[in-house]
Scaffold this active site. Structure first.
Site, PDB file in Angstrom:
ATOM      1  N   ARG A  25       0.814  -1.222   0.000  1.00 40.12           N
ATOM      2  CA  ARG A  25       0.000   0.000   0.000  1.00 40.12           C
ATOM      3  C   ARG A  25       0.849   1.274   0.000  1.00 40.12           C
ATOM      4  NH1 ARG A  25      -5.654  -0.246   1.613  1.00 40.12           N
ATOM      5  NH2 ARG A  25      -6.337  -2.238   0.837  1.00 40.12           N
ATOM      6  N   ARG A  29      -3.119   6.938   1.099  1.00 39.22           N
ATOM      7  CA  ARG A  29      -3.575   8.178   1.746  1.00 39.22           C
ATOM      8  C   ARG A  29      -2.592   8.791   2.735  1.00 39.22           C
ATOM      9  NH1 ARG A  29      -8.980   5.482   3.544  1.00 39.22           N
ATOM     10  NH2 ARG A  29      -7.505   3.776   3.305  1.00 39.22           N
ATOM     11  N   ARG A  38      -6.121  12.432  -5.467  1.00 40.87           N
ATOM     12  CA  ARG A  38      -7.417  11.835  -5.169  1.00 40.87           C
ATOM     13  C   ARG A  38      -8.500  12.907  -5.074  1.00 40.87           C
ATOM     14  NH1 ARG A  38     -10.719  10.241  -1.210  1.00 40.87           N
ATOM     15  NH2 ARG A  38     -11.322   8.052  -1.075  1.00 40.87           N
ATOM     16  N   ASP A  75      -6.770  -2.091  -7.492  1.00 39.17           N
ATOM     17  CA  ASP A  75      -7.319  -2.756  -6.314  1.00 39.17           C
ATOM     18  C   ASP A  75      -7.567  -4.212  -6.655  1.00 39.17           C
ATOM     19  OD1 ASP A  75      -8.382  -1.883  -3.491  1.00 39.17           O
ATOM     20  OD2 ASP A  75      -9.721  -3.436  -4.225  1.00 39.17           O
ATOM     21  N   TYR A 150     -15.237 -11.272  -0.533  1.00 36.85           N
ATOM     22  CA  TYR A 150     -15.907 -10.031  -0.970  1.00 36.85           C
ATOM     23  C   TYR A 150     -17.119 -10.332  -1.836  1.00 36.85           C
ATOM     24  CZ  TYR A 150     -12.106  -7.388   1.028  1.00 36.85           C
ATOM     25  OH  TYR A 150     -11.219  -6.846   1.918  1.00 36.85           O
TER      26      TYR A 150
HETATM   27  O1  CP3 Z   1       0.153   0.782  -3.228  1.00 36.96           O
HETATM   28  C1  CP3 Z   1      -0.344  -0.346  -3.384  1.00 36.96           C
HETATM   29  O2  CP3 Z   1      -0.160  -1.279  -2.597  1.00 36.96           O
HETATM   30  C2  CP3 Z   1      -1.119  -0.619  -4.646  1.00 36.96           C
HETATM   31  C3  CP3 Z   1      -2.523  -0.401  -4.557  1.00 36.96           C
HETATM   32  C4  CP3 Z   1      -3.427  -1.331  -3.750  1.00 36.96           C
HETATM   33  C5  CP3 Z   1      -4.657  -0.856  -3.228  1.00 36.96           C
HETATM   34  N1  CP3 Z   1      -5.337  -1.927  -2.731  1.00 36.96           N
HETATM   35  C6  CP3 Z   1      -5.125   0.527  -3.294  1.00 36.96           C
HETATM   36  C7  CP3 Z   1      -6.196   0.951  -2.385  1.00 36.96           C
HETATM   37  C8  CP3 Z   1      -3.347  -2.691  -3.479  1.00 36.96           C
HETATM   38  C9  CP3 Z   1      -2.228  -3.674  -3.747  1.00 36.96           C
HETATM   39  C10 CP3 Z   1      -4.573  -3.053  -2.844  1.00 36.96           C
HETATM   40  C11 CP3 Z   1      -4.911  -4.432  -2.441  1.00 36.96           C
HETATM   41  C12 CP3 Z   1      -6.134  -4.676  -1.663  1.00 36.96           C
HETATM   42  N2  CP3 Z   1      -7.347  -4.065  -1.758  1.00 36.96           N
HETATM   43  C13 CP3 Z   1      -6.252  -5.695  -0.712  1.00 36.96           C
HETATM   44  C14 CP3 Z   1      -5.159  -6.682  -0.360  1.00 36.96           C
HETATM   45  C15 CP3 Z   1      -4.148  -6.087   0.542  1.00 36.96           C
HETATM   46  C16 CP3 Z   1      -4.595  -6.016   1.972  1.00 36.96           C
HETATM   47  O3  CP3 Z   1      -4.683  -4.883   2.456  1.00 36.96           O
HETATM   48  O4  CP3 Z   1      -4.816  -7.061   2.559  1.00 36.96           O
HETATM   49  C17 CP3 Z   1      -7.552  -5.658  -0.192  1.00 36.96           C
HETATM   50  C18 CP3 Z   1      -8.125  -6.578   0.878  1.00 36.96           C
HETATM   51  C19 CP3 Z   1      -8.248  -4.633  -0.877  1.00 36.96           C
HETATM   52  C20 CP3 Z   1      -9.693  -4.249  -0.726  1.00 36.96           C
HETATM   53  C21 CP3 Z   1      -9.841  -2.852  -0.288  1.00 36.96           C
HETATM   54  N3  CP3 Z   1      -9.526  -1.748  -1.067  1.00 36.96           N
HETATM   55  C22 CP3 Z   1     -10.332  -2.374   0.952  1.00 36.96           C
HETATM   56  C23 CP3 Z   1     -10.786  -3.260   2.098  1.00 36.96           C
HETATM   57  C24 CP3 Z   1     -10.307  -0.980   0.889  1.00 36.96           C
HETATM   58  C25 CP3 Z   1     -10.824  -0.020   1.923  1.00 36.96           C
HETATM   59  C26 CP3 Z   1      -9.939   0.047   3.098  1.00 36.96           C
HETATM   60  C27 CP3 Z   1      -9.146   1.311   3.063  1.00 36.96           C
HETATM   61  O5  CP3 Z   1      -7.896   1.228   3.122  1.00 36.96           O
HETATM   62  O6  CP3 Z   1      -9.772   2.376   3.000  1.00 36.96           O
HETATM   63  C28 CP3 Z   1      -9.768  -0.602  -0.350  1.00 36.96           C
HETATM   64  C29 CP3 Z   1      -9.551   0.772  -0.835  1.00 36.96           C
HETATM   65  C30 CP3 Z   1      -8.157   1.079  -1.297  1.00 36.96           C
HETATM   66  N4  CP3 Z   1      -7.382   0.311  -2.108  1.00 36.96           N
HETATM   67  C31 CP3 Z   1      -7.460   2.299  -1.031  1.00 36.96           C
HETATM   68  C32 CP3 Z   1      -6.230   2.216  -1.710  1.00 36.96           C
HETATM   69  C33 CP3 Z   1      -5.153   3.265  -1.794  1.00 36.96           C
HETATM   70  C34 CP3 Z   1      -8.001   3.459  -0.228  1.00 36.96           C
HETATM   71  C35 CP3 Z   1      -8.910   4.194  -1.127  1.00 36.96           C
HETATM   72  C36 CP3 Z   1      -8.893   5.663  -0.942  1.00 36.96           C
HETATM   73  O7  CP3 Z   1      -7.949   6.346  -1.434  1.00 36.96           O
HETATM   74  O8  CP3 Z   1      -9.856   6.114  -0.331  1.00 36.96           O
END
Ligand code: CP3
Length: 341
Positions: A25, A29, A38, A75, A150
Site C-alpha cells: 500500500r 492516503r 485523489r 485494487d 468479498y
Molecule cells: O500501493 C499499493 O499497494 C497498490 C494499490 C493497492 C490498493 N489496494 C489501493 C487501495 C493494493 C495492492 C490493494 C490491495 C487490496 N485491496 C487488498 C489486499 C491487501 C490487503 O490490504 O490485505 C484488499 C483486501 C483490498 C480491498 C480494499 N480496497 C479495501 C478493504 C479498501 C478499503 C480500506 C481502506 O484502506 O480504505 C480498499 C480501498 C483502497 N485500495 C485504497 C487504496 C489506496 C483506499 C482508497 C482511498 O484512497 O480512499
C-alpha cells in the site's frame, strides 16, 4: 546496483548488496501528494480507471523514498467488474450484487481470453516507461479465497458468516467458484506481465479467518491452481498469506518463488521452516506509529533475523493512512543503509 534489479535478484535468491525494500500500500492516503491527486480525481475508482492518474500515484512513493519496486496502483476488486460485479468504494468496498446461493454463480461471466481491465495494462506501460531501470514493477491480484469473501459478503467482513455459510452448505459449488476465480486471475496476471509487470503478488488477505484444514481446501488449493497457471511466465510469483502463521508447513511447497509473511510470524523461524522460498516482510505496520528511533531499532532487529539471501524487506501488511511520512522514511532508510556485519 543500477540497471539490474536488486528486488528481482532477491526474489530469485541471488546475492544482493543489501535487501531490497518496498511497502505494501505504498501508494496511498498517508502521502499528501496522493491525497491531492485523489481530491482532484474525485474518487478512488476514477483513479484506478484513469491510466495517467494510476501511473502518477504509482510513481509517487518511488520519487519520495527511492524504493526498489513499484506496485501498480489498482485494487484487488476492480477485476471483478468484468465478471459482472458492480463495485463502489466509500471508502471501503461495496458490491451491489453479491453471490449468496449456488444459483448466483450463473451470473458470473468470465471473459475468455481475459479482457475488461485494459486501463491497468495502459497504466503498467506508462509506469514502466517512467521508472528508473533498476526499479522493478510489480503486478498483483487477489487470491481466490480473499476475492470470494468479498463476492459473497458484499464488502469487508469481520465474522465471514455469509461466505462460511456458503462454503459449509455448498462445498462443491464453493470449490467451483474458487476455481473460476483462480482461472480468471491467471488470465488477468498474464495480461499484466505482457504489459510490463516484472513480478506478481497474489494477496490472500483473509487466510487468517480459516481453520488450518479449511484454509488448505479453500485458500491454499485454489491459490496453488492460480500460481501454477503462472508457471509459464518468467517472473517471480509472490504469495502473501495474511494471517497464515498456522500454515507455515503447508506454505513450504507453494508453487511460487517468494512467500510474503505478516508481522505475527517470527522471521527467523519462518526462514528455517521455508528454506526453498525467498521471504518478504514483515514489520508490524503499527511500529510506524512509534517514534523514529523505535522504528529504526525494530527494523534493524527484523533485518538481522532475516535470511542473508532471498529476502525482501517490507511491512507485514499495508501501511495505514495515519503514518507520518517521516516515519516511513525511518523504515526505508534503515534498510537502504543496512549491510550485514
Ligand atoms: O500501493 C499499493 O499497494 C497498490 C494499490 C493497492 C490498493 N489496494 C489501493 C487501495 C493494493 C495492492 C490493494 C490491495 C487490496 N485491496 C487488498 C489486499 C491487501 C490487503 O490490504 O490485505 C484488499 C483486501 C483490498 C480491498 C480494499 N480496497 C479495501 C478493504 C479498501 C478499503 C480500506 C481502506 O484502506 O480504505 C480498499 C480501498 C483502497 N485500495 C485504497 C487504496 C489506496 C483506499 C482508497 C482511498 O484512497 O480512499
Amino acid at each position: 546496483m543500477s540497471g539490474a534489479s536488486r528486488f528481482l535478484a532477491a526474489c530469485r535468491r541471488q546475492p544482493v548488496d543489501r535487501p531490497p525494500v518496498w511497502v505494501m500500500r505504498q501508494a496511498g492516503r498517508y502521502l499528501p501528494e496522493y491525497r491531492e491527486v485523489r481530491r482532484r480525481a474525485g474518487g478512488f475508482l476514477t483513479m484506478c480507471r484513469t491510466p495517467e492518474l494510476a501511473a502518477e500515484v504509482t510513481l509517487q512513493p518511488i520519487r519520495r523514498y527511492g524504493l526498489d519496486a513499484a506496485i501498480i496502483f489498482s485494487d484487488i476488486l476492480t477485476p471483478l467488474e468484468p465478471l459482472g460485479i458492480q463495485l463502489e468504494f466509500s471508502p471501503g468496498p461495496h458490491l451491489a450484487n453479491p453471490l449468496r446461493e449456488p444459483g448466483d454463480l450463473e451470473r458470473l461471466t468470465v471473459p475468455e481470453p481475459w479482457s475488461g481491465t485494459g486501463y491497468v495494462e495502459v497504466a503498467l506501460r506508462m509506469v514502466r516507461a517512467e521508472l528508473p531501470p533498476g526499479v522493478a514493477l510489480i503486478g498483483f491480484c487477489g487470491a481466490p479465497w480473499t476475492l470470494a469473501t468479498y463476492l459473497v459478503e458484499g464488502g469487508t467482513s469481520k465474522s465471514f458468516s455469509r461466505v462460511k455459510r456458503f462454503a459449509f452448505a455448498h462445498p462443491e459449488a464453493f470449490d467451483r467458484l474458487l476455481d473460476t476465480l483462480a482461472d480468471a486471475m491467471a488470465g488477468y496476471l498474464h495480461r499484466q506481465v505482457a504489459a510490463g509487470a516484472q513480478a506478481v503478488q497474489v494477496f490472500d488477505s483473509w487466510v487468517g479467518a480459516l481453520a488450518a484444514g479449511d484454509a488448505r481446501r479453500w485458500a491454499l488449493r485454489p491459490a496453488r491452481r492460480l500460481l501454477e497457471a503462472l508457471g509459464d511466465l518468467d517472473v517471480p510469483r509472490i504469495y502473501f498469506a495474511n494471517g497464515g502463521a498456522h500454515l507455515l508447513h503447508d506454505l513450504a511447497d507453494m508453487p511460487c518463488e517468494v512467500l510474503g509473511l505478516d508481522w505475527r510470524v517470527d522471521l527467523g523461524m519462518a526462514a528455517r521452516a521455508l528454506p526453498r522460498h525467498a521471504l518478504q516482510g514483515n514489520l508490524d505496520p503499527g511500529v510506524l506509529m512509534g517514534p523514529p528511533e523505535v522504528i529504526r531499532a525494530r527494523t534493524l532487529e527484523m533485518l538481522r533475523s532475516a535470511p542473508g539471501r532471498g529476502y525482501v524487506a517490507n511491512l507485514g501488511h499495508g501501511i495505514t493512512p495515519d503514518v507520518p511520512v517521516a516515519h516511513l522514511a525511518a523504515f526505508v532508510e534503515t534498510v537502504q543503509g543496512f549491510t550485514r556485519g
